[in-house]
Motif scaffolding. Structure first.
Motif, PDB file in Angstrom:
ATOM      1  N   ALA A 123     -12.585  19.037   6.568  1.00  0.00           N
ATOM      2  CA  ALA A 123     -11.572  19.304   5.430  1.00  0.00           C
ATOM      3  C   ALA A 123     -10.800  18.175   5.068  1.00  0.00           C
ATOM      4  O   ALA A 123     -11.042  18.040   3.934  1.00  0.00           O
ATOM      5  CB  ALA A 123     -10.825  20.617   5.925  1.00  0.00           C
ATOM      6  N   VAL A 124     -10.454  17.619   6.173  1.00  0.00           N
ATOM      7  CA  VAL A 124      -9.643  16.292   5.626  1.00  0.00           C
ATOM      8  C   VAL A 124     -10.788  15.304   4.982  1.00  0.00           C
ATOM      9  O   VAL A 124     -10.218  14.533   3.870  1.00  0.00           O
ATOM     10  CB  VAL A 124      -9.369  15.601   6.775  1.00  0.00           C
ATOM     11  N   TRP A 125     -11.896  15.033   5.389  1.00  0.00           N
ATOM     12  CA  TRP A 125     -12.932  14.241   4.912  1.00  0.00           C
ATOM     13  C   TRP A 125     -13.084  14.666   3.350  1.00  0.00           C
ATOM     14  O   TRP A 125     -13.201  13.614   2.474  1.00  0.00           O
ATOM     15  CB  TRP A 125     -14.065  14.118   5.590  1.00  0.00           C
TER      16      TRP A 125
ATOM     17  N   ARG B  50     -12.031  12.819  -0.340  1.00  0.00           N
ATOM     18  CA  ARG B  50     -13.250  12.075  -0.977  1.00  0.00           C
ATOM     19  C   ARG B  50     -13.130  12.958  -2.548  1.00  0.00           C
ATOM     20  O   ARG B  50     -13.890  12.513  -3.399  1.00  0.00           O
ATOM     21  CB  ARG B  50     -14.579  12.646  -0.563  1.00  0.00           C
ATOM     22  N   ARG B  51     -12.458  13.915  -2.376  1.00  0.00           N
ATOM     23  CA  ARG B  51     -12.096  14.746  -3.787  1.00  0.00           C
ATOM     24  C   ARG B  51     -12.042  13.821  -5.097  1.00  0.00           C
ATOM     25  O   ARG B  51     -12.466  13.932  -6.051  1.00  0.00           O
ATOM     26  CB  ARG B  51     -11.138  15.959  -3.699  1.00  0.00           C
ATOM     27  N   GLY B  52     -10.878  13.106  -4.994  1.00  0.00           N
ATOM     28  CA  GLY B  52     -10.316  12.090  -5.833  1.00  0.00           C
ATOM     29  C   GLY B  52     -11.495  11.252  -6.458  1.00  0.00           C
ATOM     30  O   GLY B  52     -11.843  10.926  -7.380  1.00  0.00           O
ATOM     31  N   ALA B  53     -12.107  10.639  -5.368  1.00  0.00           N
ATOM     32  CA  ALA B  53     -13.197   9.650  -5.485  1.00  0.00           C
ATOM     33  C   ALA B  53     -14.565  10.188  -6.432  1.00  0.00           C
ATOM     34  O   ALA B  53     -14.652   9.766  -7.317  1.00  0.00           O
ATOM     35  CB  ALA B  53     -13.664   8.882  -4.306  1.00  0.00           C
ATOM     36  N   LEU B  54     -14.718  11.248  -6.073  1.00  0.00           N
ATOM     37  CA  LEU B  54     -15.766  12.145  -6.536  1.00  0.00           C
ATOM     38  C   LEU B  54     -15.556  12.337  -8.138  1.00  0.00           C
ATOM     39  O   LEU B  54     -16.350  12.324  -8.789  1.00  0.00           O
ATOM     40  CB  LEU B  54     -16.387  13.339  -5.759  1.00  0.00           C
ATOM     41  N   ALA B  55     -14.190  12.754  -8.326  1.00  0.00           N
ATOM     42  CA  ALA B  55     -14.110  13.240  -9.481  1.00  0.00           C
ATOM     43  C   ALA B  55     -14.030  11.881 -10.695  1.00  0.00           C
ATOM     44  O   ALA B  55     -14.480  12.074 -11.605  1.00  0.00           O
ATOM     45  CB  ALA B  55     -12.648  13.862  -9.645  1.00  0.00           C
ATOM     46  N   ARG B  56     -13.827  10.806  -9.979  1.00  0.00           N
ATOM     47  CA  ARG B  56     -13.574   9.540 -10.840  1.00  0.00           C
ATOM     48  C   ARG B  56     -15.026   9.244 -11.073  1.00  0.00           C
ATOM     49  O   ARG B  56     -15.546   8.804 -12.202  1.00  0.00           O
ATOM     50  CB  ARG B  56     -12.922   8.615 -10.102  1.00  0.00           C
TER      51      ARG B  56
END
Length: 75
Positions: free
Chosen positions: A50-52, A56-62
């Motif tokens: 969950a932490v990982w 990564r959510r912001g990086a994947l969205a970009r």
């Protein structure tokens, strides 16, 4: 000449499952009940994933967001 997109989705590797099983066996051999050892290893693993994923959510969205048409340069 086509470009194949690399599938970078995380997968649980066999060695990860073996390592988690070994951790459970070590905890049981130290005297912890099997259910408690299993639940603790699963809890720590789920929390780590969950932490990982949240990090990564912001990086994947970009990475996956397309460039808006108005932001493109005109030649």
């Amino acid at each position: 000449m086509g470009y194949r997109r690399k599938d970078a989705r995380p997968r649980v590797a066999l060695w990860m499952l073996v390592a988690l099983g070994d951790i459970v066996l070590v905890l049981v051999s130290l005297g912890l009940p099997v259910l408690v050892a299993l639940l603790s290893v699963v809890t720590v693993t789920v929390a780590g994933v969950a932490v990982w994923r949240l990090s990564r959510r912001g990086a994947l969205a970009r990475e996956e967001s397309p460039v808006p048409a108005m932001a493109r340069r005109r030649a």
